[in-house]
Design an enzyme around this catalytic site. Structure first.
Site, short mmCIF file in Angstrom:
data_model
loop_
_atom_site.label_atom_id
_atom_site.label_comp_id
_atom_site.label_asym_id
_atom_site.label_seq_id
_atom_site.Cartn_x
_atom_site.Cartn_y
_atom_site.Cartn_z
NE ARG A 12 -0.90 -0.03 4.98
CZ ARG A 12 -0.99 0.41 6.15
NH1 ARG A 12 -1.83 1.25 6.25
NH2 ARG A 12 -0.45 -0.01 7.16
CB SER A 39 -5.70 3.31 6.33
OG SER A 39 -5.90 3.73 7.32
CD GLU A 60 -17.07 2.39 1.54
OE1 GLU A 60 -18.47 2.36 1.88
OE2 GLU A 60 -16.46 2.60 2.62
CG PHE A 85 -15.26 -1.36 3.58
CD1 PHE A 85 -15.94 -2.03 4.20
CD2 PHE A 85 -13.74 -0.87 4.20
CE1 PHE A 85 -15.79 -2.42 5.64
CE2 PHE A 85 -13.82 -1.02 5.83
CZ PHE A 85 -14.77 -1.98 6.06
CG HIS A 111 -6.05 -2.19 5.36
ND1 HIS A 111 -5.59 -1.03 4.51
CD2 HIS A 111 -5.86 -1.71 6.60
CE1 HIS A 111 -4.69 -0.28 5.31
NE2 HIS A 111 -4.84 -0.75 6.68
NE ARG A 169 -2.77 -2.48 9.48
CZ ARG A 169 -2.13 -3.14 10.98
NH1 ARG A 169 -1.83 -4.36 10.75
NH2 ARG A 169 -1.75 -2.48 11.77
#
Lengths: 325, 276
Positions: A12, A39, A60, A85, A111, A169
């Site tokens: 990421r 994030s 989303e 999501f 993630h 992540r």
């Protein structure tokens, strides 16, 4: 490959940095996020190009529709959230508004998988490869390290059409040099061997390499293939492995149903039938824990992969003996 | 701005053509949705004739206006308008819903036909309109983005995600026209799921929202002109209509949401519309 000294960078992080870099030369790139820009690391792009970044808030489904609308206006749109999501809540919008009209939207979801860790089952997305792979016109990429993630982002920006990039992540070792060749539809042979082929994607590539090292100590020469392009997949590399190794074991931090293993199995079944043993998550959800604990629990760390491989090699040897008898 | 006499006549002629085409198309297809688009014909004709700058010569222009039919099942009327505006031959309308036709059962994005977005799954259109409006603003285009929606579609949560975002970004170049006919497939809205006062809801979400008689072309025109004077807020026209308008036996009948008239019914409908 000794990875003990390798720098550790999450995919990421590489995504966020490469996107901000691309933004300099590609004025057509617009980035969307759903309140997770810190994030997902789209914050780097947002800081550099605030006019071309839109925070869509915790919505989303709308974000993917907005992405589609921007794409009809000639923009190359990167939309990010957590994999759960981005692909779960917004699957229908990805289907209806992105894939049906074949729009230039890149869904870069972070993630993904078990290595989210402590957030537990609600956040450990284990079905995203399946959900994205089944969609017509969608390209699915799962980079193994930071270098490959940056290359995948550049390739996605060049590709005209929907792309899904699965990102992690957790910080993982950097496997590849800057000049690592990356192309949609291509896998990489990382270690040769003819007793068994391990085909892995994402964070499992590092584990597969370590498992091959363990198996070498037992006298097995195991091939390791990095398969970052799940759709389209590298059929020739898979078939060469099938023919030269006689058996394949796939490794992914994802449900075995519909993921990398099934994608490999489809090719093998149609073109080069050999046993395909699929390691992954077997019809269950995750739980809280550290990434290390969770991979071990599901037999997806190096030791677990090596154990499964030994068992498979033993079974295959017994079958061979019977066959000869 | 007052609708000129000539333009008003053209809107009315176009709306009449839309209604006739809907009956012929759905009858020929043997299936489809006649009720909704019959009710939308007047405000849609006003939009397409007097406001939306889409014509064959500019269909590829990046800075032209855009239109999304959020309630995609009402596309018989939309296709008629595109044909009447010259985007494709009107004869092709009878291919609606048939195998191999460009006129799919729900709209599919097509540069050739001037269809700006694929729709059909309710709730998705307004979000795409938000994205189009952002793209137009980024590129400095003075174009406008129009989205048709409906009272039934307003039951979808995504509509309100999009409404929140449009107001947050201050998309004054975005206008939604909501067909409020009080009817959905399973019955009257009060019996299925009442969305209540949509003008109040859009207003609460930060929009410039207006109630309009959806069959009064001058009022519709005025509201669309008002929307153009907004500099900060997106606009919502809540167009109050009667489903099946123009065909007495279809008016306010939930049963005509998604059922095709047979030959006899089609002939009776066309006779009422003045062309039987």
């Amino acid at each position: 490959m000794d990875l003990s000294e390798a720098p550790r960078i999450a995919t990421r992080e590489a995504y966020g940095l490469s996107l901000a870099e691309l933004g300099k030369s590609r004025g057509d790139i617009v980035v969307l996020d759903a309140d997770l820009s810190g994030s997902t690391r789209t914050k780097y792009f947002a800081q550099a190009f605030p006019d071309r970044f839109f925070n869509c808030g915790v919505a989303e489904a709308n974000m993917l529709g907005v992405a589609a609308g921007l794409a009809t206006g000639g923009k190359t749109v990167f939309a990010s959230s957590f994999a759960m999501f981005a692909t779960g809540k917004a699957w229908e919008q990805i289907r209806q508004s992105v894939c049906v009209p074949e729009l230039n939207v890149k869904i870069c979801a972070t993630h993904a998988g078990l290595t989210v860790g402590e957030d537990g089952k609600s956040h450990q997305m284990l079905e995203d490869i399946t959900l994205m792979r089944v969609l017509p016109h969608m390209t699915v990429l799962v980079p193994a390290d930071a270098t490959e993630a940056a290359a995948a982002v550049r390739a996605a920006a060049e590709h005209d059409g929907p792309v899904y990039i699965r990102l992690s992540r957790a910080s993982t070792p950097v496997l590849f040099p800057e000049d690592h060749p990356f192309a949609i539809g291509k896998g990489h042979l990382l270690r040769d061997g003819t007793d068994l082929a391990l085909i892995a994607c994402g964070v499992e590539v590092v584990e597969a390499l370590a498992a091959a090292e363990l198996l070498a100590q037992d006298g097995f020469a195991v091939r390791v293939i990095d398969m970052p392009s799940i759709k389209p997949i590298d059929e020739d590399l898979i078939c060469a492995a099938a023919e030269e190794c006689g058996a394949i074991m796939t490794v992914e931090e994802h449900q075995v149903c519909g993921g990398l293993g099934d994608a490999v199995g489809e090719v093998v079944g149609a073109r080069c039938p050999v046993p395909v043993h699929k390691l992954g998550v077997h019809d269950t959800f995750g739980q809280s824990g550290t990434p290390t604990e969770l991979l071990a629990h599901h037999g997806l760390d190096a030791a677990g992969i090596a154990t499964s491989a030994r068992a498979l090699l033993t079974t295959l040897a017994a079958d061979n003996k019977k066959g000869r008898a | 701005m007052v609708l000129s006499k000539e333009l008003k006549l053209e809107v009315e002629r176009t709306a009449r053509g839309v209604r006739e085409d809907i009956i012929r198309m759905v009858n020929a297809a043997g299936c489809g949705h006649p009720g909704g688009p019959l009710g939308m014909a007047d405000f849609m004709a006003t939009l397409f004739v007097a406001h939306l700058n889409l014509k064959p010569e500019n269909r590829d222009a990046p800075d032209r206006d855009r239109f999304i039919l959020g309630n995609g099942h009402t596309c018989a009327g939309y296709y008629s308008l595109l044909a009447q505006r010259g985007l494709f031959p009107r004869e092709e309308l009878l291919e609606f819903r048939k195998f191999g036709s460009r006129l799919q059962g729900h709209p599919h994005r097509s540069a050739e036909l001037g269809i700006d977005m694929s729709t059909g799954s309710l709730g998705t259109g307004l979000s795409v309109g938000v994205g189009m409006a952002l793209a137009a603003r980024l590129d400095g285009h003075g174009s406008r983005i129009y989205v048709a929606s409906s009272d039934g579609e307003s039951q979808e949560g995504q509509i309100w995600e999009a409404a929140t975002a449009a107001a947050h970004y201050g998309l004054a170049n975005l206008t939604v026209l909501v067909d409020f006919n009080n009817v959905q497939i399973d019955g009257h809205m009060r019996d299925v799921m009442d969305v209540r006062d949509l003008r109040e809801k859009y207003t609460a979400f930060g929009w410039h929202a207006m109630d309009v008689d959806g069959h009064d072309v001058e009022a519709i025109h005025q509201a669309l002109c008002d929307a153009k004077t907004e500099s900060e807020r997106p606009s919502a026209l809540i167009c109050h209509t009667v489903i099946g308008k123009g065909v007495s036996f279809m008016e306010d009948q939930p049963g005509w949401h998604g059922v095709a008239p047979d030959n006899e019914q089609a002939a009776a409908a066309l006779a009422e519309l003045g062309t039987g």
